[in-house]
Design a protein around this motif. Structure first.
Motif, PDB file in Angstrom:
ATOM      1  N   SER A 754       0.587  -1.436   0.261  1.00 35.09           N
ATOM      2  CA  SER A 754       0.195   0.159   0.273  1.00 35.09           C
ATOM      3  C   SER A 754       0.973   0.706  -0.285  1.00 35.09           C
ATOM      4  CB  SER A 754      -0.999  -0.056   1.176  1.00 35.09           C
ATOM      5  OG  SER A 754       0.151  -0.025   2.320  1.00 35.09           O
ATOM      6  N   TYR A 755       1.789   1.079   0.646  1.00 38.18           N
ATOM      7  CA  TYR A 755       3.091   2.184   0.679  1.00 38.18           C
ATOM      8  C   TYR A 755       3.156   2.877  -0.721  1.00 38.18           C
ATOM      9  CZ  TYR A 755       7.086   5.401   2.121  1.00 38.18           C
ATOM     10  OH  TYR A 755       7.613   6.482   2.969  1.00 38.18           O
ATOM     11  N   SER A 758       0.429   4.118  -2.841  1.00 37.11           N
ATOM     12  CA  SER A 758       0.958   5.211  -2.174  1.00 37.11           C
ATOM     13  C   SER A 758       1.424   6.220  -3.371  1.00 37.11           C
ATOM     14  CB  SER A 758       0.721   6.128  -0.819  1.00 37.11           C
ATOM     15  OG  SER A 758       1.482   5.359  -0.475  1.00 37.11           O
ATOM     16  N   HIS A 759       2.644   5.695  -3.566  1.00 33.94           N
ATOM     17  CA  HIS A 759       3.840   6.415  -4.024  1.00 33.94           C
ATOM     18  C   HIS A 759       3.660   6.133  -5.660  1.00 33.94           C
ATOM     19  CE1 HIS A 759       4.541   7.148   0.276  1.00 33.94           C
ATOM     20  NE2 HIS A 759       5.721   7.804  -0.365  1.00 33.94           N
ATOM     21  N   ASP A 760       4.412   4.523  -5.505  1.00 37.99           N
ATOM     22  CA  ASP A 760       4.845   4.555  -7.153  1.00 37.99           C
ATOM     23  C   ASP A 760       3.010   4.558  -7.585  1.00 37.99           C
ATOM     24  OD1 ASP A 760       6.728   4.320  -5.594  1.00 37.99           O
ATOM     25  OD2 ASP A 760       7.029   2.489  -5.541  1.00 37.99           O
ATOM     26  N   SER A 763       2.419   8.348  -8.598  1.00 44.42           N
ATOM     27  CA  SER A 763       3.163   8.918  -9.834  1.00 44.42           C
ATOM     28  C   SER A 763       2.679   8.445 -11.198  1.00 44.42           C
ATOM     29  CB  SER A 763       4.692   8.455  -9.606  1.00 44.42           C
ATOM     30  OG  SER A 763       5.314   8.822  -8.073  1.00 44.42           O
ATOM     31  N   ARG A 766      -0.256  10.775 -11.398  1.00 47.37           N
ATOM     32  CA  ARG A 766      -0.001  12.317 -11.699  1.00 47.37           C
ATOM     33  C   ARG A 766       0.438  12.424 -13.197  1.00 47.37           C
ATOM     34  NH1 ARG A 766       2.374  11.830  -7.224  1.00 47.37           N
ATOM     35  NH2 ARG A 766       4.249  11.625  -7.590  1.00 47.37           N
ATOM     36  N   ALA A 767       0.868  11.851 -13.908  1.00 45.47           N
ATOM     37  CA  ALA A 767       2.300  12.401 -15.005  1.00 45.47           C
ATOM     38  C   ALA A 767       1.163  12.542 -15.470  1.00 45.47           C
ATOM     39  CB  ALA A 767       3.233  10.990 -15.317  1.00 45.47           C
ATOM     40  N   GLN A 769      -2.148  12.914 -15.049  1.00 47.47           N
ATOM     41  CA  GLN A 769      -2.687  14.066 -15.505  1.00 47.47           C
ATOM     42  C   GLN A 769      -1.892  15.511 -15.883  1.00 47.47           C
ATOM     43  OE1 GLN A 769      -4.297  13.354 -11.296  1.00 47.47           O
ATOM     44  NE2 GLN A 769      -6.178  14.052 -12.099  1.00 47.47           N
ATOM     45  N   GLN A 806      -7.033   6.374  -3.423  1.00 46.15           N
ATOM     46  CA  GLN A 806      -6.867   6.918  -2.199  1.00 46.15           C
ATOM     47  C   GLN A 806      -7.994   5.517  -1.076  1.00 46.15           C
ATOM     48  OE1 GLN A 806      -6.683  11.113  -1.173  1.00 46.15           O
ATOM     49  NE2 GLN A 806      -6.420  10.585  -3.268  1.00 46.15           N
ATOM     50  N   LEU A 809      -6.672   2.038   0.329  1.00 43.78           N
ATOM     51  CA  LEU A 809      -5.737   3.304   1.461  1.00 43.78           C
ATOM     52  C   LEU A 809      -6.108   3.601   2.175  1.00 43.78           C
ATOM     53  CD1 LEU A 809      -2.379   5.279  -0.275  1.00 43.78           C
ATOM     54  CD2 LEU A 809      -2.522   2.634   0.702  1.00 43.78           C
ATOM     55  N   ARG A 813      -5.848   1.519   5.562  1.00 41.67           N
ATOM     56  CA  ARG A 813      -5.431   1.889   7.223  1.00 41.67           C
ATOM     57  C   ARG A 813      -6.550   1.672   8.437  1.00 41.67           C
ATOM     58  NH1 ARG A 813      -3.536   6.117   4.556  1.00 41.67           N
ATOM     59  NH2 ARG A 813      -5.603   7.522   3.980  1.00 41.67           N
TER      60      ARG A 813
END
Lengths: 970, 148
Positions: A754-755, A758-760, A763, A766-767, A769, A806, A809, A813
């Motif tokens: 999950s870590y 949330s990061h990879d 990314s 985001r790219a 978008q 999200q 995650l 959590r």
């Protein structure tokens, strides 16, 4: 020797004393009166001795008439001689004894006596010269005649010596220091020495040492003239050591002047007499001893003096000094006044009738009264005159007391319930009391003089001699239990005490026997013993039965015990068990007989005799079963089978189970008739009842044992199953642990995942978008409408993807995080959420919070997840054109708080209500309502994590009420 | 010894570097920007090792943008390293990461980050960030210039 001289000497000494008196008188006369002088002269003139006086110049001052007469042959007159010198007148005396003695007397002023021969007169003269300072007085007389007789005596001395030597008694002369100087043959024979050996020895040397003292005493007295002579019976020691007794008479031989000169002793051998005396004395002593032993005192009465001489024991009896001599009347004063006259009469009667005297009287001694018995026998002279009486006395107080006691005892004996009899050593009955009469049925008259054997049962004949022997051996026979026969032949149990009867000499002369009838006691004892035996047996049996659970052993125990209880010769227990064929089975136990003894007879069948027992009816008891009418009725044996142990006495008792079934029977037999009592029957009935219970118990126990075995088996299986289960569980646990580990691993992987998500994963989104945005901005002019639309779709998809990521995650959590619950004001949470979402603003939706809402125990972030999900859903799922409305309320339900969110939305059909809380569980398409489909799953998980839960109440088209139950904070 | 108001971006993702550079440019930030691709190189840079010895070429920046997920050495390791050096105590480090994990936020501040910013998903938002950054950090904020 010269014995006649004593008399003469006596006279002479008288004369001498006279002369002394005369001399004194003369002196007085010269001093006083001539007349007195003349009287003296007259006396001197009258004496028979010659007398003259000389002055100190040896001149004659006086010469008496006798002197003149004696001297007459010399033709000397008194007148001639007066004033003349003695020596001149009698020159012949010069140089003789006369001159010597005269001068000595004058010189020593001593009295001198002497005899001398006077040649001119051819006469012997005896002189006594008394000296005085102014001269001498001289008595003299003619001693010729005496000298002559002396001579003749000397001649006879030889004869005397011969007599001395040959005397039948021992004679001896000893010097004053005791040395023997002369002794005769008899003397030396007496002492066993030769004469030569004895001469020179002191008579003390031959005196027995023990007699030395008394001899010495006598000798001293003799010499000191206290006694003239002595006679002693004393012992001498012979040369050979033998001791001999001599009656010794000793006188002192004196010289002319009366001075002791020699001892003269005569010894008579009295050894024989002494021995005889000793024997007599010994006899007397023995007599006294005998008297003393018998507490008999001896006495003798002398009729002439009326004196009683009392022996030592008699003295003691009368409390008189030893060897008292009293008059009879004085003695009688001691008697009790009432007894004096009687005693006097007794003496008088004895004397009158010449019979023995016998009297008993009391005397007061100290504080007590003593009874004295006196017996006497007269001593008579040849002419029949009474000389005296000899007799004995005895203190008979004891006897008197004993007599009283005896009479008391006699009455006790007579009245005793015990039989008290006495017999002589020959077993002949001598006394027989009333008790004996009652006990044995014989009267005294019938049995006295007969042997005690009539009381002894025939089979104990030797008992009496044995007892007698034991008694004679000094044994006491106390409470000896035996049998005795009455006159009617019945036997009695008696307790016998046999004691010896002694005569006064302590010899056993008979026996006394005290018998007590203990028949009843014996019977009681027997019964008691029997009872005890039975009780013990019963007790043992009870214990044994109660403790036995093994059926076979139990039945054996019962059989053994009951056989012992009944006194049966043999006993048996037979089971009342039949097999399918109706035959009794060979099941039994035996006691008192071997199994072989019964082996061939088979099981007892239901004969007339046995059937009542096997049917459980009353016990059968017969004194003689062979005489019982039921006996011998059954084929094939018609009675006992051949070889059966003989049975007369018969007892059979059924053993009946609690259930009423007859288990079997106890059977007892005895070859003699009438052996089984009613009591035995009762006892066996009791034992049978006990045995029945025990057998029931044993059977129950068997059943229980089987049950226990079954239970054990089940338990075993159970245990096995449990073991399996445990193994399973263990395995499971292992698996769980393994899985947990794996899970943990997975969770960790998931966390990493999950870590990384949330990061990879974001990314590239985001790219996508970012580049889409950049394209749309930087290259807008170069893209046509569809190109721009595509880019916008890519950007939207990327955006949705980001939302999804999200939410996932968020869900993960919520699912994994460790949280701590705390008091949270849910109202604040609601207001924060409303503030954070534009869709929840008042212009978009009408949200009413019905305050106050109670605080809850929870986690703020989780609560925020729930509230935001509920509120966003509420405002989202509404019909188009409808302004969303939400009412938030809270109610307390026990220790929980129910917070509800009621909306005016589209509602959810019941069949979908469960679905919506699952992750990705959606009811409507994304096209209809945006959303990831994860929100409610997050809410559900969050509520559960806080110890609560979520739910929904809804109807399609009627709005929904979502609620969460949370722990109430206090 | 060289101090500049240059910006150092420690970021391995080329896309993010592109979009960041574009946003900074869009916001009108003209400061010199250097990019390092991994944590180790960042440490080497601050140590002045090898090629980084020339501070004229590689000066100590005024602001560091630090990504957390980095090859070789992670961002937080780099932060820890920087804060362990007294000379870099006042260096402004802004964590710029895609992680929204509260644990990361907590740890970053704990190690001495001056700011924590989650990378915004859209270009517009990133531009807004760049503008805000310029406005706050470059116009109002006062730096303690690091001198070496």
């Amino acid at each position: 020797m010269l014995l006649d001289e004593n008399e003469e000497g006596l006279l002479r000494s008288v004369a001498l004393q006279n002369a002394r008196a005369v001399l004194l008188a003369r002196e007085r006369a010269e001093k006083e009166t001539v007349e007195a002088k003349q009287r003296v002269t007259r006396i001197l003139e009258s004496i028979t001795d010659g007398f003259y006086a000389l002055d100190k110049e040896w001149h004659f001052t006086y010469l008496n008439r006798k002197g003149e007469e004696i001297l007459s042959p010399l033709r000397r007159s008194r007148d001639d001689l007066m004033g003349k010198s003695f020596w001149e007148e009698f020159p012949a005396f010069l140089g003789t004894d006369i001159e010597k003695n005269y001068r000595r007397a004058f010189r020593e002023q001593a009295t001198v006596e002497f005899e001398t021969y006077f040649q001119p007169l051819d006469q012997w003269f005896e002189f006594h010269i008394y000296s005085a300072p102014d001269g001498l007085s001289v008595y003299f007389r003619d001693a010729t005649e005496r000298r002559r007789s002396l001579e003749s005596l000397r001649i006879s001395e030889g004869r005397l010596r011969a007599m001395f030597n040959q005397a039948a008694v021992g004679m001896a002369i000893a010097s004053l220091d005791g040395h023997l100087e002369q002794l005769n043959l008899r003397f030396s024979q007496f002492l066993g020495y030769s004469s030569e050996e004895l001469l020179g020895k002191s008579f003390l040397e031959v005196t027995h040492p023990e007699d030395l003292e008394k001899t010495g005493e006598k000798v001293r007295k003799l010499i000191s003239a206290e006694i003239e002579d002595y006679t002693l019976e004393k012992r001498y020691q012979r040369k050979n050591g033998e001791i001999v007794w001599g009656m010794t008479s000793v006188t002192l031989l004196k010289d002319q002047q009366g001075r002791p000169e020699k001892f003269v002793g005569i010894i008579e051998d009295i050894t024989t007499r002494k021995h005889a005396e000793a024997a007599v004395r010994e006899g007397a002593e023995r007599l006294q001893l005998a008297l003393s032993a018998g507490h008999l005192g001896d006495w003798s009465w002398n009729a002439a003096t009326d004196l009683l001489t009392l022996g030592p024991e008699a003295c003691r009896a009368f409390v008189l000094p030893k060897s008292s001599v009293v008059s009879w009347s004085a003695l009688r004063e001691q008697f009790h006044p009432d007894d004096r006259q009687r005693d006097l009469a007794a003496v008088a009667e004895a004397l009158a009738k010449k019979s023995d005297y016998a009297s008993e009287y009391r005397i007061q001694r100290d504080q007590s009264v003593v009874w004295i018995a006196s017996r006497g026998r007269g001593v008579y002279s040849a002419d029949g005159a009474i000389k005296g009486m000899i007799g004995v006395v005895q203190n008979v107080t004891g006897q008197k007391e004993a007599e009283k006691t005896r009479s008391r005892l006699a009455s006790v004996v007579e009245s005793s319930d015990d039989s008290i009899i006495s017999t002589g050593l020959d077993t002949v009955i001598m006394t027989w009391n009333k008790g004996a009469e009652r006990m044995f049925g014989y009267t005294a008259a019938e049995v006295i003089g007969k042997s005690v054997a009539i009381l002894i049962p025939p089979d104990s004949e030797d008992e009496e001699p044995k007892i007698l022997q034991r008694l004679l051996n000094g044994e006491r026979i106390d409470h000896y239990e035996t049998l005795r026969a009455r006159n009617d032949g019945t036997l009695l149990n008696v307790s016998l005490t046999v004691s010896p009867i002694y005569d006064s000499a302590n010899n056993i002369v008979g026996v006394s026997k005290i018998s007590r009838d203990i028949t009843d006691r014996k019977r009681a004892e027997e019964a008691l013993k029997d009872e005890r035996r039975i009780l013990e047996l019963l007790n043992d049996t009870g214990k044994a039965i109660a403790s036995q659970l093994d059926l076979r052993n139990l039945v054996q125990t019962v059989t053994d015990a009951s056989t012992a209880l009944t006194g049966a010769k043999f006993g048996a227990f037979f089971y009342n068990v039949a097999n399918e064929q109706g035959e009794s089975l060979m099941l039994y136990t035996l006691s008192g007989a071997s199994r072989e003894a019964f082996e061939n007879f088979g099981q007892p069948r239901a004969t007339a005799i046995f059937s009542p027992t096997f049917k459980g009816e009353a016990p059968v008891r017969s004194e003689d079963i062979t005489k019982d009418p039921r006996y011998g009725q059954t084929e094939p044996h018609f009675g006992m089978p051949k070889g059966h142990l003989p049975v007369k006495s018969y007892l059979a008792v059924p053993v009946v189970s609690r259930s009423g079934a007859v288990i079997g029977g106890l059977f007892f037999g005895h070859p003699e008739p009438a052996k089984f009592t009613e009591r035995a029957e009762r006892l066996i009935v009791g034992v049978a009842a006990q045995a029945a219970i025990a057998i029931d118990n044993a059977r129950l126990y068997d059943g229980a044992q089987r049950e226990i075995a079954e239970r054990k088996r089940v338990e075993e299986a159970l245990r096995e199953a449990q073991d399996q289960l445990r193994r399973h569980a263990d395995k499971l646990e292992e698996q769980v642990a393994e899985r947990t580990a794996r899970l943990r691993e997975t969770i960790q992987e998931l966390e990493a995942f999950s870590y990384s998500v949330s990061h990879d994963m974001r990314s590239p989104l985001r790219a996508m978008q970012g580049y889409s945005d950049a394209l749309l901005e930087d290259y807008k002019s170069k893209l046509d409408e569809p190109g721009q639309d595509y880019l916008k779709r890519i950007r939207r998809a990327a955006s949705r993807m980001d939302l999804l990521i999200q939410d996932v995650l968020a869900y993960s959590r919520v699912a994994k995080g460790e949280i701590a619950l705390e008091k949270v004001k849910i109202e604040n949470v609601i207001h924060d959420v409303i503030q954070n979402y534009p869709a929840l603003q008042a212009d978009q939706a009408l949200i009413t919070v019905h305050s106050p809402l109670p605080p809850v125990l929870g986690h703020e972030a989780y609560l925020t997840q729930i509230v935001s999900n509920f509120l966003n859903n509420a405002v989202k799922f509404v019909s188009p054109g409808t302004k969303p409305r939400v009412d938030v309320r809270a109610t307390i339900q026990g220790d929980m708080v129910r917070v509800s969110f009621e909306d005016n939305g589209i509602g959810i059909a019941p069949e979908h209500q469960a679905q919506i809380f699952q992750i990705f569980g959606r009811v409507y398409s994304e096209k209809q309502f945006e959303g990831t489909g994860i929100g409610l799953a997050i809410a559900k998980k969050a509520a559960e994590r806080m110890g609560g839960f979520v739910g929904v109440v809804s109807e399609l088209g009627r709005g929904s009420q979502f609620f969460v139950l949370l722990k109430r904070a206090l | 010894m060289s101090t500049t108001n240059s910006i150092l971006l420690i970021e391995d993702n080329e896309d993010d570097v592109f979009l960041m550079k574009r946003a900074l440019k869009g916001a009108g930030i003209t400061n010199q920007l250097r990019v390092l691709e991994d944590g180790q190189r960042a440490i080497d840079y601050f140590s002045g090792l090898g090629e980084f010895a020339d501070r004229d070429q590689y000066p100590i920046p005024a602001i560091v943008f630090l990504d957390l997920k980095l090859p070789i050495k992670m961002g937080l390791d780099v932060l820890a390293w920087i804060r362990a050096r007294e000379e870099f105590a006042s260096l402004v480090v802004v964590v710029l990461t895609s992680s929204n994990e509260s644990s990361d936020v907590k740890r970053a501040y704990g190690l001495g980050a001056n700011s924590y910013v989650v990378k915004p998903p859209t270009a517009d938002q990133l531009l807004d960030l760049a503008k805000a950054f310029k406005w706050y950090w470059l116009e109002f904020n006062r730096f303690d210039r690091v001198t070496l």
